[in-house]
Design an enzyme around this catalytic site. Structure first.
Site, PDB file in Angstrom:
ATOM      1  N   PHE A 169       8.131  27.540 -29.847  1.00 28.35           N
ATOM      2  CA  PHE A 169       8.082  28.778 -30.641  1.00 28.35           C
ATOM      3  C   PHE A 169       6.838  28.799 -31.534  1.00 28.35           C
ATOM      4  O   PHE A 169       6.916  28.912 -32.743  1.00 28.35           O
ATOM      5  CB  PHE A 169       9.367  28.898 -31.468  1.00 28.35           C
ATOM      6  CG  PHE A 169       9.601  30.288 -32.013  1.00 28.35           C
ATOM      7  CD1 PHE A 169       9.677  31.380 -31.158  1.00 28.35           C
ATOM      8  CD2 PHE A 169       9.756  30.499 -33.368  1.00 28.35           C
ATOM      9  CE1 PHE A 169       9.887  32.651 -31.655  1.00 28.35           C
ATOM     10  CE2 PHE A 169       9.964  31.778 -33.876  1.00 28.35           C
ATOM     11  CZ  PHE A 169      10.023  32.852 -33.018  1.00 28.35           C
ATOM     12  N   GLY A 170       5.695  28.701 -30.871  1.00 29.29           N
ATOM     13  CA  GLY A 170       4.427  28.733 -31.592  1.00 29.29           C
ATOM     14  C   GLY A 170       3.797  30.118 -31.540  1.00 29.29           C
ATOM     15  O   GLY A 170       4.490  31.125 -31.436  1.00 29.29           O
ATOM     16  N   ARG A 171       2.468  30.140 -31.626  1.00 28.27           N
ATOM     17  CA  ARG A 171       1.746  31.411 -31.714  1.00 28.27           C
ATOM     18  C   ARG A 171       1.998  32.336 -30.543  1.00 28.27           C
ATOM     19  O   ARG A 171       2.200  33.535 -30.702  1.00 28.27           O
ATOM     20  CB  ARG A 171       0.236  31.142 -31.783  1.00 28.27           C
ATOM     21  CG  ARG A 171      -0.263  30.773 -33.150  1.00 28.27           C
ATOM     22  CD  ARG A 171      -1.785  30.877 -33.192  1.00 28.27           C
ATOM     23  NE  ARG A 171      -2.271  30.169 -34.370  1.00 28.27           N
ATOM     24  CZ  ARG A 171      -2.498  28.876 -34.413  1.00 28.27           C
ATOM     25  NH1 ARG A 171      -2.305  28.115 -33.336  1.00 28.27           N
ATOM     26  NH2 ARG A 171      -2.928  28.303 -35.527  1.00 28.27           N
ATOM     27  N   ILE A 172       1.955  31.779 -29.325  1.00 26.01           N
ATOM     28  CA  ILE A 172       2.110  32.638 -28.145  1.00 26.01           C
ATOM     29  C   ILE A 172       3.524  33.211 -28.105  1.00 26.01           C
ATOM     30  O   ILE A 172       3.724  34.403 -27.844  1.00 26.01           O
ATOM     31  CB  ILE A 172       1.777  31.865 -26.854  1.00 26.01           C
ATOM     32  CG1 ILE A 172       0.294  31.484 -26.835  1.00 26.01           C
ATOM     33  CG2 ILE A 172       2.110  32.707 -25.619  1.00 26.01           C
ATOM     34  CD1 ILE A 172      -0.104  30.550 -25.703  1.00 26.01           C
ATOM     35  N   THR A 181      14.601  26.838 -29.782  1.00 24.62           N
ATOM     36  CA  THR A 181      14.904  25.443 -30.124  1.00 24.62           C
ATOM     37  C   THR A 181      13.740  24.877 -30.912  1.00 24.62           C
ATOM     38  O   THR A 181      12.597  24.887 -30.451  1.00 24.62           O
ATOM     39  CB  THR A 181      15.103  24.599 -28.849  1.00 24.62           C
ATOM     40  OG1 THR A 181      14.046  24.894 -27.929  1.00 24.62           O
ATOM     41  CG2 THR A 181      16.437  24.900 -28.208  1.00 24.62           C
ATOM     42  N   ARG A 207       4.025  24.616 -19.635  1.00 24.88           N
ATOM     43  CA  ARG A 207       3.518  23.615 -18.711  1.00 24.88           C
ATOM     44  C   ARG A 207       4.529  23.427 -17.592  1.00 24.88           C
ATOM     45  O   ARG A 207       5.736  23.433 -17.815  1.00 24.88           O
ATOM     46  CB  ARG A 207       3.284  22.273 -19.424  1.00 24.88           C
ATOM     47  CG  ARG A 207       2.007  22.218 -20.242  1.00 24.88           C
ATOM     48  CD  ARG A 207       0.728  22.279 -19.369  1.00 24.88           C
ATOM     49  NE  ARG A 207      -0.497  22.353 -20.159  1.00 24.88           N
ATOM     50  CZ  ARG A 207      -1.148  23.488 -20.429  1.00 24.88           C
ATOM     51  NH1 ARG A 207      -0.673  24.648 -20.005  1.00 24.88           N
ATOM     52  NH2 ARG A 207      -2.262  23.455 -21.128  1.00 24.88           N
ATOM     53  N   GLU A 242       0.883  21.680  -9.819  1.00 22.53           N
ATOM     54  CA  GLU A 242      -0.246  22.583  -9.620  1.00 22.53           C
ATOM     55  C   GLU A 242      -1.542  21.791  -9.729  1.00 22.53           C
ATOM     56  O   GLU A 242      -1.594  20.812 -10.476  1.00 22.53           O
ATOM     57  CB  GLU A 242      -0.210  23.708 -10.667  1.00 22.53           C
ATOM     58  CG  GLU A 242      -0.487  23.241 -12.099  1.00 22.53           C
ATOM     59  CD  GLU A 242      -0.499  24.399 -13.092  1.00 22.53           C
ATOM     60  OE1 GLU A 242       0.564  24.954 -13.357  1.00 22.53           O
ATOM     61  OE2 GLU A 242      -1.599  24.705 -13.601  1.00 22.53           O
ATOM     62  N   HIS A 277      -1.705  30.030 -12.595  1.00 26.36           N
ATOM     63  CA  HIS A 277      -2.172  29.654 -13.933  1.00 26.36           C
ATOM     64  C   HIS A 277      -3.321  30.553 -14.415  1.00 26.36           C
ATOM     65  O   HIS A 277      -4.431  30.087 -14.698  1.00 26.36           O
ATOM     66  CB  HIS A 277      -2.594  28.184 -13.944  1.00 26.36           C
ATOM     67  CG  HIS A 277      -2.485  27.561 -15.317  1.00 26.36           C
ATOM     68  ND1 HIS A 277      -2.284  26.212 -15.526  1.00 26.36           N
ATOM     69  CD2 HIS A 277      -2.551  28.112 -16.552  1.00 26.36           C
ATOM     70  CE1 HIS A 277      -2.221  25.971 -16.825  1.00 26.36           C
ATOM     71  NE2 HIS A 277      -2.394  27.102 -17.459  1.00 26.36           N
ATOM     72  N   GLY A 291      -2.757  32.972 -17.004  1.00 27.58           N
ATOM     73  CA  GLY A 291      -2.301  33.645 -18.213  1.00 27.58           C
ATOM     74  C   GLY A 291      -3.424  34.141 -19.105  1.00 27.58           C
ATOM     75  O   GLY A 291      -3.378  35.245 -19.640  1.00 27.58           O
TER      76      GLY A 291
END
Lengths: 355, 355
Positions: free
Chosen positions: B166-169, B189, B263, B292, B316, B318
């Site tokens: 639950f960070g910036r992104i 979480t 990830r 990957e 990958h 994003g």
């Protein structure tokens, strides 16, 4: 004697709104969950019906009305459109017609945002890198497969979205893009016959500030030239046929994205294929397409890889969510009940112009 | 004598920030636009360099540092990750390391929303209806191909989104979903070692009200059981490996959607394939995937049609937007310049723990 309601289509759990009524005889096309109702079954079973429930696949014309007989009081369709229903005829018989507008606004708006993202990120192309086994040999360079970005960022703060057709769904898309993705500017083309909606636009803009910086009615030239993302949400018919044509597409930016959740006939497919192939625009996402559902790999937008990889085509499923279809079914059931009971429908068409 | 900067990757227009400086000798891998830099070219050209620009594909290890010689002052990578760089070694030589966090937040958040919409609407399946020429014979029924809806509506007003990481992104995704799509409740979480972020959560919730009704830190059981849409945005490594495993997936709802922009190693692919095939969850959208880029049609998530039609795999990408990659390139160029000039980088890693 019980009143008869004939149901040609799957209403899911909402069917029980009809079947729980002891005073009704509810006759349902037995394979409604999986298949469309055959015309012959409809014509046979509609005899003596007070109410009729259809989807857009059932034509409700003179033949059906005649087969039903004089007791028919209500036709209820699980659709926003009503091209399949002979409205003047039903109006002349004082038969109410129910339909299901508004409830699908959010589902279709979600679909429009999805198509905008898929077309900008060119997901047909990028997912095929994986499924063609090309990923492991793919040369990673910073700008490879990079795409126009829908959202604004601190270092790229301006994004203009355009709307051809600026009704409820368009405004729901705009709320998503402004509040969610930081889109800064909005343009749309007003309907030719409509007076300027100055008050409505002022109120809309006030509700979307400070995220949205501008909301303007423009001409088609400006709509083409200035839209980073262009959403077609106009109705079909002759008045809008091929409004998005070769000259319109040539005016767009090479990084712009076209989304159509309105009607297929608004966009000239041959011109769009040319625009994608020659790079006049970046990509397209289509929930509706000319000649649907008779569209397959031979279609001009799907036949060539250089076009196909820039063009996402979904088979008209904008409103196809569990919640929305269930609400459409509920509304369809309530409409036919009200009509059969001689009450005003919850969502009925105004047939006054034919009465 | 001019200082030498070796550039292994494509910086686009930002390269001119280096080449316009008369006091620098800028050596660029000649095929940087199209291909990754060969190790041999790097080792040969890095000799005598003051600055080195790489992407995540170039290992910066003892061999490279030795080849560069004692004049190397700055290594700048166009990536958020820095697993490819021997940080203790560079710290011991007082070589600054620049990277590009934060700037890709919005691009990745867009990708996460796209994948959530694609996985819920099952676009692999629905677009294949068109490309397999099945549309014209498709039987339209109200619930055919219908899907969970991301947005709330007046008749379906609750939607819970969960975040693993639950960070910036994640917070950027949440802003899109709350303001744009009306999502009502959020769970996440917390990191096991971190103290409860009570003040941060209160401030976040205040900023998202009245749209968001609740924001709660929960355990993994609740995260699995309650999330309608679950976003994995956690970092890799042993601590997070296979946190999404069979027992987690079995606890999810049959209508829930999993999105991974974190990830690949966090999600057990074999368990996910089973979950999709047996209907424990509705669908998955993956920008990252185990093993990957060595992933093709033989992968457990792509081999079987019943799995593939519920699972979108993007290679990958994003952060792969024009604006974001250009800003990453600008930051990478500025970082190496600052380092070579003996100034503090605009976005440098804190190497203090190794110094």
């Amino acid at each position: 004697m019980k009143k008869k309601i004939v149901v040609c289509t799957d209403l899911g759990p909402a069917l029980s709104l009809l079947t729980l009524r002891d005073d009704l005889d509810v006759v349902v096309w037995p394979d409604a969950v999986d298949t469309e109702c055959p015309r012959a079954w409809l014509l046979k079973n509609v005899q003596g019906a007070s109410g009729l429930v259809v989807c857009f696949k059932e034509r409700v014309d003179g033949e059906v009305i005649k087969a039903a007989g004089p007791g028919l009081r209500a036709v209820s369709t699980i659709s926003v459109g009503y091209d399949h229903i002979d409205l003047p005829l039903l109006a002349s018989r004082n038969i109410q017609v129910g339909y299901t507008p508004d409830v699908l606004t959010d589902a279709v708006a979600d679909s429009a945002v999805m198509l905008a993202l898929m077309a900008s990120r060119r997901t047909n192309l990028t997912t095929s890198v994986v499924t063609s086994n090309a990923w492991s040999a793919f040369q990673w360079t910073p700008f490879a497969l990079s795409a126009p970005q829908l959202s604004t960022t601190p270092f790229s703060a301006k994004r203009t979205v355009g709307f051809l057709g600026f009704g409820r769904i368009a405004q729901a898309v705009l709320r998503r893009l402004t509040f969610g993705f930081g889109v800064s500017d909005t343009i749309y083309t007003p309907r030719p016959e409509a007076p300027p909606q100055v008050m409505r636009d002022a109120e809309l803009l006030r509700g979307l500030m400070p995220n949205l910086h501008s909301l303007r009615a423009v001409d088609m030239h400006t709509l083409a030239a200035d839209s980073d993302f262009l959403f077609v949400l106009a109705p079909g018919g002759e008045a809008t046929r091929h409004l998005i044509d070769e000259s319109f597409l040539r005016r767009m930016k090479p990084t712009s994205v076209l989304v159509n959740n309105g009607r297929g006939s608004v966009v000239d497919s041959t011109a769009l294929a040319k625009a994608l192939k020659e790079g006049w625009i970046w990509g397209a996402g289509l929930d509706v397409i000319e000649e649907e559902p008779h569209v397959g790999v031979g279609h001009v937008l799907l036949a060539e890889p250089e076009v196909r990889e820039k063009c996402v085509v979904v088979p008209h499923l904008g409103s196809a969510t569990h919640d929305t279809r269930a609400e459409m079914a509920r509304l369809t059931a309530v409409n036919v009940l009200r009509g059969v009971d001689g009450e005003q429908m919850e969502s009925g068409l105004d047939l006054g112009r034919w009465q």
